[in-house]
Design a protein around this motif. Structure first.
Motif, PDB file in Angstrom:
ATOM      1  N   VAL A  93       8.714   0.928  -5.780  1.00  0.00           N
ATOM      2  CA  VAL A  93      10.400   0.429  -5.602  1.00  0.00           C
ATOM      3  C   VAL A  93      10.680   1.029  -4.113  1.00  0.00           C
ATOM      4  O   VAL A  93      10.859   2.410  -4.020  1.00  0.00           O
ATOM      5  CB  VAL A  93      11.169   1.043  -6.593  1.00  0.00           C
ATOM      6  N   SER A  94      10.989   0.176  -3.215  1.00  0.00           N
ATOM      7  CA  SER A  94      11.359   0.615  -2.030  1.00  0.00           C
ATOM      8  C   SER A  94      12.571  -0.181  -1.465  1.00  0.00           C
ATOM      9  O   SER A  94      12.809  -1.291  -1.679  1.00  0.00           O
ATOM     10  CB  SER A  94      10.101   0.530  -0.840  1.00  0.00           C
ATOM     11  N   GLY A  95      13.433   0.878  -0.763  1.00  0.00           N
ATOM     12  CA  GLY A  95      14.732   0.031  -0.226  1.00  0.00           C
ATOM     13  C   GLY A  95      14.810   0.630   1.299  1.00  0.00           C
ATOM     14  O   GLY A  95      15.789   0.520   1.823  1.00  0.00           O
ATOM     15  N   THR A  96      13.598   1.070   1.871  1.00  0.00           N
ATOM     16  CA  THR A  96      13.450   1.476   3.234  1.00  0.00           C
ATOM     17  C   THR A  96      13.768   0.184   4.170  1.00  0.00           C
ATOM     18  O   THR A  96      13.114  -0.639   3.867  1.00  0.00           O
ATOM     19  CB  THR A  96      12.274   2.233   3.422  1.00  0.00           C
ATOM     20  N   THR A  97      14.647   0.330   5.152  1.00  0.00           N
ATOM     21  CA  THR A  97      14.897  -0.773   5.909  1.00  0.00           C
ATOM     22  C   THR A  97      14.503  -0.491   7.168  1.00  0.00           C
ATOM     23  O   THR A  97      13.866   0.727   7.621  1.00  0.00           O
ATOM     24  CB  THR A  97      16.310  -0.832   6.245  1.00  0.00           C
ATOM     25  N   GLY A  98      14.244  -1.471   8.146  1.00  0.00           N
ATOM     26  CA  GLY A  98      13.672  -1.315   9.442  1.00  0.00           C
ATOM     27  C   GLY A  98      12.294  -1.492   9.432  1.00  0.00           C
ATOM     28  O   GLY A  98      11.945  -0.872  10.533  1.00  0.00           O
ATOM     29  N   LEU A  99      11.646  -1.992   8.513  1.00  0.00           N
ATOM     30  CA  LEU A  99       9.995  -2.143   8.466  1.00  0.00           C
ATOM     31  C   LEU A  99       9.678  -2.939   9.587  1.00  0.00           C
ATOM     32  O   LEU A  99      10.300  -3.989   9.787  1.00  0.00           O
ATOM     33  CB  LEU A  99       9.687  -2.331   7.114  1.00  0.00           C
ATOM     34  N   GLU A 100       8.718  -2.662  10.076  1.00  0.00           N
ATOM     35  CA  GLU A 100       7.855  -3.650  11.132  1.00  0.00           C
ATOM     36  C   GLU A 100       7.096  -4.613  10.422  1.00  0.00           C
ATOM     37  O   GLU A 100       6.833  -4.512   9.380  1.00  0.00           O
ATOM     38  CB  GLU A 100       7.111  -2.751  12.310  1.00  0.00           C
ATOM     39  N   ASP A 101       6.537  -5.756  11.245  1.00  0.00           N
ATOM     40  CA  ASP A 101       5.835  -6.709  10.797  1.00  0.00           C
ATOM     41  C   ASP A 101       4.603  -6.196  10.156  1.00  0.00           C
ATOM     42  O   ASP A 101       4.278  -6.627   8.997  1.00  0.00           O
ATOM     43  CB  ASP A 101       5.721  -7.632  11.786  1.00  0.00           C
ATOM     44  N   ALA A 102       4.046  -5.422  10.880  1.00  0.00           N
ATOM     45  CA  ALA A 102       2.840  -4.767  10.163  1.00  0.00           C
ATOM     46  C   ALA A 102       3.148  -3.897   8.960  1.00  0.00           C
ATOM     47  O   ALA A 102       1.926  -4.307   7.842  1.00  0.00           O
ATOM     48  CB  ALA A 102       2.026  -3.514  11.173  1.00  0.00           C
ATOM     49  N   GLN A 103       3.984  -3.487   8.689  1.00  0.00           N
ATOM     50  CA  GLN A 103       4.498  -2.792   7.470  1.00  0.00           C
ATOM     51  C   GLN A 103       4.770  -3.909   6.261  1.00  0.00           C
ATOM     52  O   GLN A 103       4.297  -3.640   5.288  1.00  0.00           O
ATOM     53  CB  GLN A 103       5.511  -1.674   7.461  1.00  0.00           C
ATOM     54  N   ARG A 104       5.362  -4.938   6.745  1.00  0.00           N
ATOM     55  CA  ARG A 104       5.441  -6.006   6.123  1.00  0.00           C
ATOM     56  C   ARG A 104       4.090  -6.567   5.533  1.00  0.00           C
ATOM     57  O   ARG A 104       4.005  -6.940   4.131  1.00  0.00           O
ATOM     58  CB  ARG A 104       6.026  -7.025   6.554  1.00  0.00           C
ATOM     59  N   HIS A 105       3.201  -6.730   6.334  1.00  0.00           N
ATOM     60  CA  HIS A 105       2.053  -7.207   5.979  1.00  0.00           C
ATOM     61  C   HIS A 105       1.067  -6.386   4.999  1.00  0.00           C
ATOM     62  O   HIS A 105       0.526  -6.846   4.146  1.00  0.00           O
ATOM     63  CB  HIS A 105       1.183  -7.561   7.266  1.00  0.00           C
ATOM     64  N   ALA A 106       1.304  -5.087   5.428  1.00  0.00           N
ATOM     65  CA  ALA A 106       0.746  -3.992   4.396  1.00  0.00           C
ATOM     66  C   ALA A 106       1.360  -4.030   2.784  1.00  0.00           C
ATOM     67  O   ALA A 106       0.761  -4.126   2.020  1.00  0.00           O
ATOM     68  CB  ALA A 106       1.114  -2.626   5.035  1.00  0.00           C
ATOM     69  N   LEU A 107       2.752  -4.392   2.828  1.00  0.00           N
ATOM     70  CA  LEU A 107       3.339  -4.532   1.485  1.00  0.00           C
ATOM     71  C   LEU A 107       2.545  -5.813   0.706  1.00  0.00           C
ATOM     72  O   LEU A 107       2.267  -5.895  -0.457  1.00  0.00           O
ATOM     73  CB  LEU A 107       4.695  -4.845   1.637  1.00  0.00           C
ATOM     74  N   ASP A 108       2.472  -6.847   1.571  1.00  0.00           N
ATOM     75  CA  ASP A 108       1.699  -8.229   0.845  1.00  0.00           C
ATOM     76  C   ASP A 108       0.390  -8.020   0.587  1.00  0.00           C
ATOM     77  O   ASP A 108      -0.009  -8.296  -0.546  1.00  0.00           O
ATOM     78  CB  ASP A 108       1.850  -9.231   2.088  1.00  0.00           C
ATOM     79  N   SER A 109      -0.324  -7.056   1.372  1.00  0.00           N
ATOM     80  CA  SER A 109      -1.670  -6.773   0.981  1.00  0.00           C
ATOM     81  C   SER A 109      -1.806  -5.670  -0.441  1.00  0.00           C
ATOM     82  O   SER A 109      -2.610  -6.100  -1.111  1.00  0.00           O
ATOM     83  CB  SER A 109      -2.193  -5.879   1.997  1.00  0.00           C
ATOM     84  N   ALA A 110      -0.996  -4.708  -0.137  1.00  0.00           N
ATOM     85  CA  ALA A 110      -1.044  -3.866  -1.492  1.00  0.00           C
ATOM     86  C   ALA A 110      -0.454  -4.232  -2.618  1.00  0.00           C
ATOM     87  O   ALA A 110      -0.707  -4.039  -3.852  1.00  0.00           O
ATOM     88  CB  ALA A 110      -0.114  -2.803  -1.228  1.00  0.00           C
ATOM     89  N   ALA A 111       0.182  -5.667  -2.750  1.00  0.00           N
ATOM     90  CA  ALA A 111       0.650  -6.466  -3.929  1.00  0.00           C
ATOM     91  C   ALA A 111      -0.596  -6.864  -4.804  1.00  0.00           C
ATOM     92  O   ALA A 111      -0.229  -7.400  -5.914  1.00  0.00           O
ATOM     93  CB  ALA A 111       1.630  -7.497  -3.671  1.00  0.00           C
ATOM     94  N   GLY A 112      -1.664  -7.045  -4.159  1.00  0.00           N
ATOM     95  CA  GLY A 112      -2.787  -7.301  -4.785  1.00  0.00           C
ATOM     96  C   GLY A 112      -3.520  -6.246  -5.701  1.00  0.00           C
ATOM     97  O   GLY A 112      -4.289  -6.577  -6.538  1.00  0.00           O
ATOM     98  N   ARG A 113      -3.025  -4.963  -5.371  1.00  0.00           N
ATOM     99  CA  ARG A 113      -3.383  -3.917  -6.462  1.00  0.00           C
ATOM    100  C   ARG A 113      -2.456  -3.111  -6.940  1.00  0.00           C
ATOM    101  O   ARG A 113      -2.655  -2.937  -8.076  1.00  0.00           O
ATOM    102  CB  ARG A 113      -4.183  -2.740  -5.252  1.00  0.00           C
TER     103      ARG A 113
END
Length: 239
Positions: A93-113
């Motif tokens: 559960v994350s509320g950290t703001t100011g994430l970069e695009d690469a970190q957003r993509h990493a979130l999308d990838s991790a959602a598969g696991r």
């Protein structure tokens, strides 16, 4: 909490911040959650505080087993906690703001696991408001949609992340939102979504008067998310 339903083991990442301290305080009031580790950027002055082990960010790989991490830190520390959750199969559960695009993509990838939730606002009321906004936008095609947000004078970003999230809900319903921002006094947070047509208008409003609501919402999400299958969730999915 009986033996068939043990408490959810929580790691708090970013514990020295305002949200981290609120999470620690409010988690102690619940019997369905136990904080097994609290992590801060720097070396903690005490290893154990009120029964909770404290760790520095550099010690993250050595923290005890946990079911879900709650992250309110900085973008610089986000990658490490996401990687740890993915490696251990724990929810995030994350509320950290100011994430970069690469970190957003990493979130999308991790959602598969793993099960994960990122949100700009953890108010349960705002979660309900976002659903009402989407439904109103879908039911009122062609109506004007305006979002007015008010915050304290020290808040720099405008529109707020919550206003933009509400705007995204309006867009999901087919509206084209416009934004206005006010910065005054010590306002915790107010969001007004207005739909208007000739001769009538609808106003949907949320007012926050205490910042503890955000910590309570994050704890609620953590308790629900721990048992979920991998995927990306919204707060409103966990109500």
């Amino acid at each position: 909490m009986n033996e068939s339903n043990p408490p959810v083991r929580v790691l708090i990442h970013g514990v020295t911040g305002r949200m981290g301290q609120a999470l620690l305080r409010l988690a102690a009031e619940r019997d369905d959650i136990v904080v097994v580790a609290a992590v801060s950027r720097s070396q903690p002055s005490q290893r154990v505080v009120d029964g909770v082990p404290h760790f520095a960010a550099a010690e993250l790989p050595g923290v005890p087993p946990f079911d879900v991490a709650i992250d309110f830190s900085l973008p610089q520390g986000f990658d490490a906690i996401l990687d740890l959750c993915a490696h251990r199969g724990a929810a995030l559960v994350s509320g950290t703001t100011g994430l970069e695009d690469a970190q957003r993509h990493a979130l999308d990838s991790a959602a598969g696991r793993i099960a994960l939730l990122w949100a700009a606002n953890f108010s349960l009321g705002v979660a309900v408001l976002s659903e009402l906004v989407e439904r109103a936008a879908a039911a009122l095609p062609g109506w004007d949609c305006d979002i007015v947000e008010s915050h304290h004078v020290h808040k720099k970003d405008a529109p707020s992340g919550t206003a933009l999230a509400l705007g995204a809900s309006a867009e999901q319903g087919g509206a084209q939102p416009r934004y206005a921002s006010l910065r005054a006094g010590d306002i915790v947070g107010e969001h007004l979504v207005q739909f208007a047509a000739p001769g009538e208008r609808i106003e949907l409003v949320h007012r926050a008067t205490n910042r503890d609501i955000f910590a309570r919402g994050a704890l609620h999400a953590a308790a629900r998310l721990a048992a979920k299958a991998p995927g990306q969730y919204r707060l409103r999915d966990l109500l």
